[in-house]
Design a protein around this motif. Structure first.
Motif, PDB file in Angstrom:
ATOM      1  N   LYS A   1      34.328  41.318  36.743  1.00  0.00           N
ATOM      2  CA  LYS A   1      35.782  41.107  36.312  1.00  0.00           C
ATOM      3  C   LYS A   1      37.270  41.005  36.327  1.00  0.00           C
ATOM      4  O   LYS A   1      37.365  40.509  38.087  1.00  0.00           O
ATOM      5  N   HIS A   2      37.792  39.869  35.627  1.00  0.00           N
ATOM      6  CA  HIS A   2      39.722  39.690  35.751  1.00  0.00           C
ATOM      7  C   HIS A   2      40.161  41.042  35.363  1.00  0.00           C
ATOM      8  O   HIS A   2      40.168  40.952  34.295  1.00  0.00           O
ATOM      9  N   PRO A   3      41.467  40.940  35.832  1.00  0.00           N
ATOM     10  CA  PRO A   3      41.913  41.342  34.608  1.00  0.00           C
ATOM     11  C   PRO A   3      43.245  40.971  34.263  1.00  0.00           C
ATOM     12  O   PRO A   3      44.387  41.807  33.514  1.00  0.00           O
ATOM     13  N   TYR A   4      42.896  39.836  33.929  1.00  0.00           N
ATOM     14  CA  TYR A   4      43.659  38.907  33.740  1.00  0.00           C
ATOM     15  C   TYR A   4      42.811  37.753  32.843  1.00  0.00           C
ATOM     16  O   TYR A   4      41.931  37.587  32.770  1.00  0.00           O
ATOM     17  N   PRO A   5      44.140  37.015  31.660  1.00  0.00           N
ATOM     18  CA  PRO A   5      43.216  35.746  31.357  1.00  0.00           C
ATOM     19  C   PRO A   5      42.270  34.677  31.911  1.00  0.00           C
ATOM     20  O   PRO A   5      42.856  34.639  33.061  1.00  0.00           O
ATOM     21  N   VAL A   6      40.772  34.669  31.673  1.00  0.00           N
ATOM     22  CA  VAL A   6      40.461  33.533  33.204  1.00  0.00           C
ATOM     23  C   VAL A   6      39.692  32.266  31.921  1.00  0.00           C
ATOM     24  O   VAL A   6      39.335  32.350  30.990  1.00  0.00           O
ATOM     25  N   TYR A   7      39.676  30.868  32.359  1.00  0.00           N
ATOM     26  CA  TYR A   7      39.710  29.724  30.926  1.00  0.00           C
ATOM     27  C   TYR A   7      38.300  28.848  32.236  1.00  0.00           C
ATOM     28  O   TYR A   7      38.298  28.827  33.548  1.00  0.00           O
TER      29      TYR A   7
END
Length: 108
Positions: free
Chosen positions: A67-73
């Protein structure tokens, strides 16, 4: 390609008017939610920076659950990417499709 992705992710429409008319610009994704419907918000971090990665996943392999704690594209350049989120139907991304990944949600 890194420069083009940076422009697509962080530039305004006004900036596009500055380019040579022979350059083709295609919006791959414009959204205020992730692919699971989460609202995108940017955290306040002391050392903000932007990183663009090209990730090659061999056929039949997986990133593993994370999981990522920030936006990822993501933009799929070739092949097909199957995105799994716990408790949801898998999403399929094909070449030239873009997605906003989920935030603080385990996915593979």
């Amino acid at each position: 390609m890194k420069y083009l992705l940076f422009l697509l992710l962080f530039s305004s429409v006004k900036l596009f008017g500055q380019y040579n008319t022979e350059i083709s610009i295609q919006t791959l994704l414009k959204s205020d939610t992730t692919y699971s419907g989460q609202k995108i918000s940017y955290p306040q971090l002391p050392d903000n920076e932007t990183t663009i990665l090209k990730i090659v996943i061999p056929h039949g392999k997986t990133t593993g659950w994370h999981k990522h704690p920030y936006p990822v594209y993501a933009v799929v350049l070739q092949g097909i990417l199957i995105v799994e989120v716990e408790g949801k139907q898998p999403s399929l991304l094909k070449a030239n499709e873009a997605s906003s990944e989920v935030i603080n949600t385990t996915h593979s």
